[in-house]
Design a protein around this motif. Structure first.
Motif, PDB file in Angstrom:
ATOM      1  N   ASP A   1      82.530  58.748   5.585  1.00  0.00           N
ATOM      2  CA  ASP A   1      82.531  59.477   6.861  1.00  0.00           C
ATOM      3  C   ASP A   1      81.088  59.580   7.324  1.00  0.00           C
ATOM      4  O   ASP A   1      80.471  60.634   7.226  1.00  0.00           O
TER       5      ASP A   1
ATOM      6  N   GLY B   1      83.965  61.480  11.315  1.00  0.00           N
ATOM      7  CA  GLY B   1      85.351  61.256  11.704  1.00  0.00           C
ATOM      8  C   GLY B   1      86.249  62.393  11.270  1.00  0.00           C
ATOM      9  O   GLY B   1      87.090  62.877  12.033  1.00  0.00           O
ATOM     10  N   ALA B   2      86.065  62.855  10.036  1.00  0.00           N
ATOM     11  CA  ALA B   2      86.836  63.989   9.527  1.00  0.00           C
ATOM     12  C   ALA B   2      86.160  65.302   9.882  1.00  0.00           C
ATOM     13  O   ALA B   2      86.781  66.217  10.430  1.00  0.00           O
TER      14      ALA B   2
ATOM     15  N   PRO C   1      83.293  57.610  12.152  1.00  0.00           N
ATOM     16  CA  PRO C   1      83.229  57.597  10.691  1.00  0.00           C
ATOM     17  C   PRO C   1      82.781  56.263  10.107  1.00  0.00           C
ATOM     18  O   PRO C   1      82.282  56.204   8.984  1.00  0.00           O
ATOM     19  N   SER C   2      82.950  55.182  10.858  1.00  0.00           N
ATOM     20  CA  SER C   2      82.770  53.843  10.291  1.00  0.00           C
ATOM     21  C   SER C   2      81.614  53.061  10.891  1.00  0.00           C
ATOM     22  O   SER C   2      81.451  51.878  10.603  1.00  0.00           O
TER      23      SER C   2
ATOM     24  N   THR D   1      89.184  56.991  10.866  1.00  0.00           N
ATOM     25  CA  THR D   1      88.995  57.369   9.459  1.00  0.00           C
ATOM     26  C   THR D   1      89.877  56.538   8.542  1.00  0.00           C
ATOM     27  O   THR D   1      89.421  56.036   7.498  1.00  0.00           O
TER      28      THR D   1
ATOM     29  N   GLN E   1      90.322  57.767   1.909  1.00  0.00           N
ATOM     30  CA  GLN E   1      90.309  58.183   3.311  1.00  0.00           C
ATOM     31  C   GLN E   1      91.497  59.082   3.614  1.00  0.00           C
ATOM     32  O   GLN E   1      91.380  60.055   4.370  1.00  0.00           O
TER      33      GLN E   1
ATOM     34  N   VAL F   1      91.586  62.971   5.042  1.00  0.00           N
ATOM     35  CA  VAL F   1      92.369  63.374   6.209  1.00  0.00           C
ATOM     36  C   VAL F   1      93.232  64.582   5.892  1.00  0.00           C
ATOM     37  O   VAL F   1      93.278  65.563   6.648  1.00  0.00           O
TER      38      VAL F   1
END
Length: 450
Positions: free
Chosen positions: A160, A164-165, A274-275, A325, A354, A358
């Motif tokens: 992350d 993203g999270a 996140p990526s 994510t 991942q 989440v």
């Protein structure tokens, strides 16, 4: 200690991310009715004011250092940031504060047009303390989902890079819960006037967000090679998402819209968050195409389920956050200590990690927001009265109007219609003298429903 190029870049990035919050205010303000625009902008600004203070006092301390069961850092470890005086770590503290600010500000879009400003001002510091700081510590500060953490030991290392999270899924989940607590606007899904009042504001806000996102994603880059990959990915993913959103709109509704273009850009930015440092540019294009099309469908689902997510926070931020994510489980590049995603022969381990991130984020943000939101709602009420909502929250909560012509604000009509004199009762000279004010009053009447 001499200042380095990396220190300078981090300070510039922090300023860029801070600019995203007023940019978000413009984006959200344009999406509301005219009589709620200032309230939306103020909800972003007050988030910056409150979180800025909280971060210095205890927020930053909760995201770093020795933690409590891997859940959050000691709030008093760097209370007031006194221990960081004379250290370059102050730059990191400032940079991290801008992430907290934009995260909580994102939530406000789900309750536009109907939330009490005082209730929101109370929600901000509590949510940052209870939800955001623990998540940031778990992922980035040495907690459960960091390298060596308990979750990492069981499920694998979570990726992350920029939130993203921590930022997107947490704010999208909170927006969903808070929208349910506050309830629907009067006339939701039936009143055609619940629509954006200023599309140029929306486009300007989206442009500012896109600009700031280069600092949001790229500020933590540790090498020129990594920074280049992040920059390109932050360019192409929202670009592809915008295109796929517009195509989806054209197929589903017959027209590609400006609002769709802006929303597609934001969906792509969320998905790449996140990526950004862990996928190739080609994969970033594919991610944007998927995120844009999917989120264009997601935002329409609120009408089917009766969820009044006023400004599509759930559909865009939660939707694209989940996509970005989980996509790492398929398209993450192999790296030191990471086998890569399924498409690179890395097996299912990254996808499992991942997914675990989440689930934890959904639970923490969902339950935390539910408790906080219901407590505030019971204590002081989260929603304005029906009369205040009809008159406009700008007037009810701030005694201001976003648009004023002469002495009458265009966002509201302060004169009861029954009190207006009939044309026959006004002499010819009086009609001439009051031509401008009469036109303004008519504009007010029309805009009071916009």
């Amino acid at each position: 200690m001499e200042i380095s190029a990396q220190h300078v870049w981090l300070m510039i990035s922090a300023a860029m991310v801070l600019l995203m919050t007023p940019g978000l205010g413009l984006f959200y303000g344009g999406m509301t009715r005219a009589k709620a625009a200032l309230n939306m902008i103020m909800m972003s600004f007050i988030s910056a004011g409150i979180v800025g203070v909280v971060w210095v006092l205890w927020g930053y301390s909760m995201t770093t250092g020795d933690g409590v069961l891997g859940l959050f850092g000691n709030p008093f470890a760097n209370f007031g940031l006194q221990n960081l005086m004379g250290s370059a770590d102050l730059i990191k503290a400032g940079y991290s504060a801008t992430f907290a600010i934009i995260t909580v500000a994102l939530i406000s879009g789900a309750i536009a047009d109907r939330a009490r400003f005082g209730a929101w001002a109370l929600f901000v510091p509590v949510w940052i303390t209870v939800v955001y700081c623990p998540l940031a510590y778990m992922v980035w500060g040495g907690g459960l989902m960091s390298a060596g953490g308990a979750v990492t030991a069981v499920f694998g290392q979570v990726i992350d890079f920029a939130g993203g999270a921590v930022v997107e899924i947490s704010s999208g989940t909170a927006a969903l819960v808070l929208a349910l607590i506050v309830g629907q606007r009067h006339g939701f899904a039936k009143d055609p006037n619940h629509r954006p009042h200023n599309v140029p504001f929306i486009m300007l806000g989206a442009a500012i967000l896109w600009f700031g996102w280069f600092g949001f994603n790229g500020g933590a880059a540790t090498s020129a090679e990594q920074a280049g990959l992040i920059w390109v990915n932050t360019l192409v993913t929202p670009a592809a998402a915008m295109l796929s959103w517009l195509v989806t709109e054209k197929i589903r509704h017959g027209h590609p819209t400006s609002l769709g273009a802006a929303s597609g850009v934001v969906a792509g930015l969320v998905a790449i968050t996140p990526s950004c440092a862990n996928i190739s540019p080609l994969a970033a294009v594919g991610l944007g195409l998927v995120a844009g099309a999917a989120c264009a469908v997601f935002v329409d689902l609120k009408y089917r389920f009766g969820l009044d997510d006023s400004l599509d926070v759930v559909g865009v931020h939660l939707g694209a956050g989940l996509i970005g994510t989980l996509a790492l489980g398929f398209i993450a590049l192999p790296a030191d200590g990471l086998g890569g995603g399924l498409f690179y022969g890395g097996g299912v381990q990254q996808l499992i990690a991942q997914t675990a991130a989440v689930v934890i984020t959904l639970l923490l943000s969902g339950v935390g927001t539910l408790v906080i939101g219901r407590a505030i709602n019971k204590a002081i009420g989260f929603r304005v009265s029906h009369e205040a909502e009809a008159a406009g929250v700008d007037l009810a909560e701030h005694a201001e109007s976003a648009y004023a012509f002469g002495e009458i604000g265009a966002g509201f009509n302060p004169l009861p219609h029954a009190a207006s004199p009939s044309p026959a009762a006004v002499s010819a000279p009086d009609r001439s003298a009051n031509a401008v004010s009469g036109a303004t009053a008519q504009h007010s009447k029309e805009d009071s429903f916009a």
